[in-house]
Design an enzyme around this catalytic site. Structure first.
Site, PDB file in Angstrom:
ATOM      1  N   CYS A  47       2.351  29.000  30.690  1.00  0.00           N
ATOM      2  CA  CYS A  47       2.659  27.380  30.287  1.00  0.00           C
ATOM      3  C   CYS A  47       1.880  27.885  29.503  1.00  0.00           C
ATOM      4  O   CYS A  47       0.613  26.863  29.112  1.00  0.00           O
ATOM      5  CB  CYS A  47       3.104  26.593  30.907  1.00  0.00           C
ATOM      6  SG  CYS A  47       2.881  24.866  30.324  1.00  0.00           S
ATOM      7  N   CYS A  79       0.577  23.839  28.186  1.00  0.00           N
ATOM      8  CA  CYS A  79      -0.125  23.415  29.424  1.00  0.00           C
ATOM      9  C   CYS A  79      -1.468  24.510  28.472  1.00  0.00           C
ATOM     10  O   CYS A  79      -2.079  23.155  29.386  1.00  0.00           O
ATOM     11  CB  CYS A  79       0.637  23.727  30.813  1.00  0.00           C
ATOM     12  SG  CYS A  79       2.284  23.476  31.117  1.00  0.00           S
ATOM     13  N   ASP A  80      -2.001  25.461  29.240  1.00  0.00           N
ATOM     14  CA  ASP A  80      -2.510  25.571  29.506  1.00  0.00           C
ATOM     15  C   ASP A  80      -3.397  26.310  28.156  1.00  0.00           C
ATOM     16  O   ASP A  80      -4.721  26.812  27.985  1.00  0.00           O
ATOM     17  CB  ASP A  80      -2.498  27.219  30.406  1.00  0.00           C
ATOM     18  CG  ASP A  80      -2.244  25.717  32.343  1.00  0.00           C
ATOM     19  OD1 ASP A  80      -2.686  25.380  32.167  1.00  0.00           O
ATOM     20  OD2 ASP A  80      -1.391  26.672  32.405  1.00  0.00           O
TER      21      ASP A  80
END
Ligand code: NAP
Length: 335
Positions: A148, A151-152
Site C-alpha cells: 500500500c 499507507c506507507d
C-alpha cells in the site's frame, strides 16, 4: 468458535438477530447494494469489516470514476459511498464476518460474538492483495515490505523504492511513490507491461522510474528493514543483489471467499461462480464485485453489480413474502 457441522444447533452464542438482508463487504459493490436496498426500505445490515472500504482505501487518486472530472482520492470516494448508504438507513458495522451457514434457512452469518439470521445475503467481500511468498517478505512486512503506497510511501522519503508487478496497480504505486523516493525501480517478470497504455506511458516516461525486465525477486534481505533484494533474471538464470530500502508488491489480488468455500460454488482460483454475475449456486445468496469479477475489476463495474444484486435481492424478498403469506393463508383455510 463456531460449530463445524452446517445446520447444527448453535449454542455458543445466546444472541440471534434476525435481518431481512445482510450485505458482507464495504467496497463499491457492497455499499452500492446498501444504497439501493436502503432506498427500498429494506434497512440492510452491512458488515464492513474491521478494515472497511475495500481496495479503494489503499489507493491514491481515482481518475476514472464517472462524476469526478478532477479525480477523487480513493478513501474519500468510499466515505461518500458510505455516507450515502447511511443517509437512507443502511446499518453499517465495522466488524468481520467470521463464518456463514448457507445450508439452513434463514441463512446464518456470524461475527465475533453474534449470530445473525437473514432471508437473503449479498456477498461482496472483494479481493485482497497477493504476496510473492518469498523468504523475508512476511518477516519484513511493515518494515519496508508493503502493498500500500498510500499507507506507507511517506516512510521512504529520499530512499530507493522498488515496486513489483507490471499491471495498472504497479504503475499507479510506482507513480505515487515518485513523490517520496529518490528513485523508484519497477521489477517485472516479463518484457512488456500488462498495464493500460495511459498508465504504462506515464510510468515509462517518468524520469524517476527505472525498469528491470524479465526478472523476479527471490528474497528480501535486511534485519530490521529492507536492505536489498535478490533478483533472478529469467532469461539468463543469473542472480544479482539490488540494494533497496522498500519493496511494494502490486501483483494482483485473490478473492476473499474462504468462509464461503463449503457453501458456494467457486472456480479454480477461488472466485464465486455465477452465470450472470448476480446469482450464485444458492437461491437467495447474491454476489457482487471483485469476489466474482476476474475480468473487469473496476470500482464502477463493482458498483453496477452491487446495484443489480440489490435489486434482485429485493425481488427475491418480495417472492419470499408472497410465498409466506400464501402459506399462512392456506394454513388458515385448513384450520
Ligand atoms: P493485474 O492486472 O492482474 O497485474 C498483475 C501484475 O503482476 C502482472 O503484470 C503480473 O505479471 C504480475 N504478477 C502476478 N503474479 C506475479 C508473481 N507471482 N510474481 C511477479 N509478478 C507477478 O493486477 P492489477 O495491476 O492489480 O490490476 C487489477 C485490475 O484493476 C486490472 O483490471 C486493472 O486495470 C485495474 N486497475 C485499474 C487502475 C486504474 O485504472 N487506475 C488501477 C489499479 C488497478 P504478468 O503480466 O506476467 O501476468
Amino acid at each position: 468458535m463456531f460449530p463445524a457441522q452446517p445446520g447444527a444447533l448453535r449454542v455458543w452464542s445466546n444472541r440471534l438477530i434476525m435481518e431481512r438482508l445482510i450485505i458482507i463487504g464495504s467496497g463499491p459493490a457492497g455499499l452500492t447494494a446498501a444504497v439501493y436496498a436502503a432506498r427500498a426500505n429494506l434497512a440492510p445490515l452491512l458488515f464492513a469489516g474491521y478494515q472497511y472500504g475495500g481496495q479503494l482505501m489503499l489507493t491514491t487518486e481515482v481518475e476514472n470514476y464517472p462524476g469526478f472530472p478532477n479525480g477523487i482520492m480513493g478513501p474519500e470516494l468510499m466515505e461518500q459511498f458510505r455516507a450515502q448508504a447511511e443517509r437512507f438507513g443502511a446499518k453499517i458495522e465495522n466488524v468481520d464476518v467470521t463464518a456463514v451457514d448457507f445450508a439452513q434457512r434463514p441463512f446464518r452469518v456470524w461475527t465475533d460474538d453474534i449470530e445473525y439470521a437473514a432471508d437473503t445475503v449479498i456477498v461482496a467481500t472483494g479481493a485482497s492483495a497477493r504476496w510473492l511468498g518469498i523468504p523475508g517478505e512476511e518477516r519484513l512486512r511493515g518494515q519496508g515490505v508493503s502493498s500500500c503506497a498510500t499507507c506507507d510511501g511517506a516512510f521512504f522519503r529520499e530512499k530507493h523504492i522498488v515496486v513489483i508487478g507490471g499491471g495498472d496497480s504497479a504503475m499507479e504505486e510506482a507513480l505515487f511513490l515518485t513523490r517520496f523516493g529518490s528513485k523508484v525501480t519497477v521489477i517485472h517478470r516479463r518484457e512488456s507491461l500488462r498495464a493500460s497504455k495511459i498508465m504504462a506511458d506515464r510510468a515509462l516516461a517518468h524520469p524517476k522510474i527505472a525498469f528491470i525486465w524479465n526478472s523476479t525477486v527471490e528474497e528480501v534481505k535486511g534485519e530490521y528493514g529492507v536492505k536489498s533484494l535478490v533478483l533472478k533474471n529469467l532469461r539468463s538464470g543469473e542472480s544479482s543483489e539490488l540494494p533497496a530500502d522498500a519493496m511494494f508488491v502490486a501483483i494482483g489480488h485473490d478473492p476473499n471467499t474462504e468462509i464461503f468455500r463449503d457453501y458456494l460454488e467457486l472456480d479454480a482460483q477461488g472466485y464465486i461462480v455465477s452465470t450472470d454475475g448476480v446469482h450464485t449456486s444458492i437461491p437467495g445468496i447474491f454476489v457482487a464485485g471483485d469476489v466474482y469479477d476476474i475480468r473487469y475489476k473496476q470500482a464502477i463495474t463493482a458498483a453496477g453489480m452491487g446495484c443489480k444484486a440489490s435489486m434482485d435481492a429485493e425481488r427475491y424478498l418480495e417472492e419470499l413474502d408472497s410465498e409466506r403469506s400464501a402459506g399462512s393463508l392456506s394454513a388458515a383455510a385448513r384450520a
